[in-house]
Design a protein around this motif. Structure first.
Motif, mmCIF file in Angstrom:
data_model
loop_
_atom_site.group_PDB
_atom_site.id
_atom_site.type_symbol
_atom_site.label_atom_id
_atom_site.label_comp_id
_atom_site.label_asym_id
_atom_site.label_seq_id
_atom_site.Cartn_x
_atom_site.Cartn_y
_atom_site.Cartn_z
ATOM 1 N N ILE A 46 0.842 -1.190 0.000
ATOM 2 C CA ILE A 46 0.000 0.000 0.000
ATOM 3 C C ILE A 46 0.875 1.238 0.000
ATOM 4 O O ILE A 46 1.769 1.378 0.840
ATOM 5 N N GLN A 47 0.603 2.132 -0.958
ATOM 6 C CA GLN A 47 1.288 3.429 -0.953
ATOM 7 C C GLN A 47 0.607 4.290 0.095
ATOM 8 O O GLN A 47 -0.614 4.442 0.092
ATOM 9 N N VAL A 48 1.394 4.851 1.021
ATOM 10 C CA VAL A 48 0.825 5.585 2.156
ATOM 11 C C VAL A 48 1.029 7.086 2.060
ATOM 12 O O VAL A 48 0.456 7.827 2.849
ATOM 13 N N ASN A 49 1.839 7.544 1.129
ATOM 14 C CA ASN A 49 2.068 8.974 0.903
ATOM 15 C C ASN A 49 2.051 9.219 -0.589
ATOM 16 O O ASN A 49 2.111 8.289 -1.380
ATOM 17 N N GLU A 50 2.019 10.485 -0.972
ATOM 18 C CA GLU A 50 2.027 10.812 -2.390
ATOM 19 C C GLU A 50 3.343 10.413 -3.046
ATOM 20 O O GLU A 50 3.402 10.171 -4.230
ATOM 21 N N GLY A 51 4.425 10.321 -2.274
ATOM 22 C CA GLY A 51 5.698 9.847 -2.807
ATOM 23 C C GLY A 51 5.705 8.333 -2.850
ATOM 24 O O GLY A 51 4.714 7.673 -2.536
ATOM 25 N N ALA A 52 6.809 7.762 -3.242
ATOM 26 C CA ALA A 52 6.916 6.302 -3.333
ATOM 27 C C ALA A 52 7.259 5.723 -1.965
ATOM 28 O O ALA A 52 8.380 5.317 -1.699
ATOM 29 N N GLN A 53 6.283 5.709 -1.058
ATOM 30 C CA GLN A 53 6.459 5.155 0.287
ATOM 31 C C GLN A 53 5.380 4.107 0.516
ATOM 32 O O GLN A 53 4.193 4.393 0.372
ATOM 33 N N TYR A 54 5.820 2.892 0.872
ATOM 34 C CA TYR A 54 4.930 1.736 0.901
ATOM 35 C C TYR A 54 5.031 0.953 2.207
ATOM 36 O O TYR A 54 6.089 0.894 2.825
ATOM 37 N N VAL A 55 3.899 0.317 2.570
ATOM 38 C CA VAL A 55 3.865 -0.668 3.655
ATOM 39 C C VAL A 55 3.249 -1.938 3.103
ATOM 40 O O VAL A 55 2.442 -1.907 2.167
ATOM 41 N N THR A 56 3.639 -3.073 3.692
ATOM 42 C CA THR A 56 3.035 -4.336 3.281
ATOM 43 C C THR A 56 1.577 -4.389 3.738
ATOM 44 O O THR A 56 1.243 -3.968 4.848
ATOM 45 N N ASP A 57 0.726 -4.891 2.879
ATOM 46 C CA ASP A 57 -0.687 -5.059 3.210
ATOM 47 C C ASP A 57 -0.893 -6.095 4.307
ATOM 48 O O ASP A 57 -1.879 -6.047 5.036
ATOM 49 N N TYR A 58 0.062 -7.008 4.476
ATOM 50 C CA TYR A 58 -0.087 -8.120 5.421
ATOM 51 C C TYR A 58 -0.398 -7.644 6.835
ATOM 52 O O TYR A 58 -1.156 -8.293 7.552
ATOM 53 N N TYR A 59 0.172 -6.513 7.255
ATOM 54 C CA TYR A 59 -0.012 -6.015 8.624
ATOM 55 C C TYR A 59 -0.959 -4.818 8.705
ATOM 56 O O TYR A 59 -0.901 -4.029 9.642
ATOM 57 N N VAL A 60 -1.848 -4.679 7.715
ATOM 58 C CA VAL A 60 -2.854 -3.618 7.715
ATOM 59 C C VAL A 60 -4.220 -4.294 7.696
ATOM 60 O O VAL A 60 -4.407 -5.309 7.023
ATOM 61 N N GLY A 61 -5.174 -3.768 8.426
ATOM 62 C CA GLY A 61 -6.492 -4.396 8.592
ATOM 63 C C GLY A 61 -7.415 -4.240 7.405
ATOM 64 O O GLY A 61 -8.567 -3.836 7.566
ATOM 65 N N THR A 62 -6.930 -4.585 6.203
ATOM 66 C CA THR A 62 -7.732 -4.421 4.998
ATOM 67 C C THR A 62 -8.575 -5.635 4.640
ATOM 68 O O THR A 62 -9.407 -5.567 3.751
ATOM 69 N N GLY A 63 -8.357 -6.754 5.315
ATOM 70 C CA GLY A 63 -9.099 -7.966 4.966
ATOM 71 C C GLY A 63 -8.466 -8.650 3.770
ATOM 72 O O GLY A 63 -7.254 -8.643 3.598
ATOM 73 N N SER A 64 -9.285 -9.207 2.907
ATOM 74 C CA SER A 64 -8.790 -9.965 1.763
ATOM 75 C C SER A 64 -8.278 -9.051 0.654
ATOM 76 O O SER A 64 -8.561 -7.849 0.626
ATOM 77 N N ALA A 65 -7.560 -9.642 -0.289
ATOM 78 C CA ALA A 65 -7.088 -8.893 -1.464
ATOM 79 C C ALA A 65 -8.278 -8.314 -2.227
ATOM 80 O O ALA A 65 -8.222 -7.173 -2.702
ATOM 81 N N ALA A 66 -9.358 -9.062 -2.322
ATOM 82 C CA ALA A 66 -10.557 -8.575 -3.028
ATOM 83 C C ALA A 66 -11.147 -7.347 -2.328
ATOM 84 O O ALA A 66 -11.583 -6.394 -3.000
ATOM 85 N N ASP A 67 -11.143 -7.352 -0.991
ATOM 86 C CA ASP A 67 -11.643 -6.184 -0.243
ATOM 87 C C ASP A 67 -10.780 -4.960 -0.524
ATOM 88 O O ASP A 67 -11.296 -3.867 -0.766
ATOM 89 N N LEU A 68 -9.468 -5.145 -0.490
ATOM 90 C CA LEU A 68 -8.549 -4.025 -0.750
ATOM 91 C C LEU A 68 -8.788 -3.476 -2.149
ATOM 92 O O LEU A 68 -8.934 -2.271 -2.346
ATOM 93 N N LYS A 69 -8.859 -4.371 -3.129
ATOM 94 C CA LYS A 69 -9.028 -3.944 -4.529
ATOM 95 C C LYS A 69 -10.375 -3.276 -4.759
ATOM 96 O O LYS A 69 -10.515 -2.453 -5.664
ATOM 97 N N ALA A 70 -11.386 -3.603 -3.958
ATOM 98 C CA ALA A 70 -12.696 -2.980 -4.081
ATOM 99 C C ALA A 70 -12.716 -1.551 -3.530
ATOM 100 O O ALA A 70 -13.555 -0.738 -3.921
ATOM 101 N N HIS A 71 -11.795 -1.234 -2.611
ATOM 102 C CA HIS A 71 -11.771 0.079 -1.975
ATOM 103 C C HIS A 71 -10.697 1.020 -2.518
ATOM 104 O O HIS A 71 -10.856 2.232 -2.424
ATOM 105 N N VAL A 72 -9.608 0.464 -3.014
ATOM 106 C CA VAL A 72 -8.429 1.268 -3.323
ATOM 107 C C VAL A 72 -7.984 1.007 -4.765
ATOM 108 O O VAL A 72 -8.002 -0.148 -5.218
ATOM 109 N N ASN A 73 -7.579 2.047 -5.450
ATOM 110 C CA ASN A 73 -7.114 1.920 -6.833
ATOM 111 C C ASN A 73 -5.713 1.317 -6.900
ATOM 112 O O ASN A 73 -4.916 1.477 -5.978
ATOM 113 N N HIS A 74 -5.430 0.686 -8.025
ATOM 114 C CA HIS A 74 -4.065 0.197 -8.301
ATOM 115 C C HIS A 74 -3.193 1.414 -8.628
ATOM 116 O O HIS A 74 -3.659 2.363 -9.255
ATOM 117 N N CYS A 75 -1.946 1.383 -8.167
ATOM 118 C CA CYS A 75 -1.012 2.506 -8.425
ATOM 119 C C CYS A 75 -0.627 2.531 -9.895
ATOM 120 O O CYS A 75 -0.447 1.530 -10.526
#
Length: 111
Positions: free
Chosen positions: A82-111
């Motif tokens: 997950i990109q967390v700032n407007e710059g190229a700064q990322y965190v792994t989705d594994y430790y964020v409470g987003t649920g499944s990959a499908a849930d994340l993709k339904a809420h957030v756009n691909h970079c």
């Protein structure tokens, strides 16, 4: 339980449900979703992987702004970052409470 109460529970120490936890962390700008950090998160500058330098740490329980997602290094079988700032700064989705990959993709756009 209302969505606000569920989000509060997650941010204050609960665990993510299978559906994930999404809420607007900046009520003045509704275009950005947030989810809770389930652990202290190293924010990597430059790309989606642990080989990139750590810029700072987002503490467990904090809001994580979900700017967009991309694929990168797999962490425990999860290759979404997950990109967390407007710059190229990322965190792994594994430790964020987003649920499944499908849930994340339904809420957030691909970079």
């Amino acid at each position: 339980m209302t969505a606000i109460a569920a989000a509060f529970t997650l941010v204050t120490g609960g665990t993510a449900s299978a559906a994930g936890a999404y809420y607007h962390c900046n009520p003045g700008y509704w275009g950005i979703w947030c989810s809770p950090a389930l652990a202290d998160l190293n924010v990597h500058s430059g790309g989606p992987g642990t080989g990139y330098p750590t810029a700072f740490v987002i503490p467990k329980g904090s809001d994580v702004q979900l700017i967009c997602y991309t694929e990168g290094q797999s962490i425990n079988g999860d290759n979404l970052w997950i990109q967390v700032n407007e710059g190229a700064q990322y965190v792994t989705d594994y430790y964020v409470g987003t649920g499944s990959a499908a849930d994340l993709k339904a809420h957030v756009n691909h970079c």
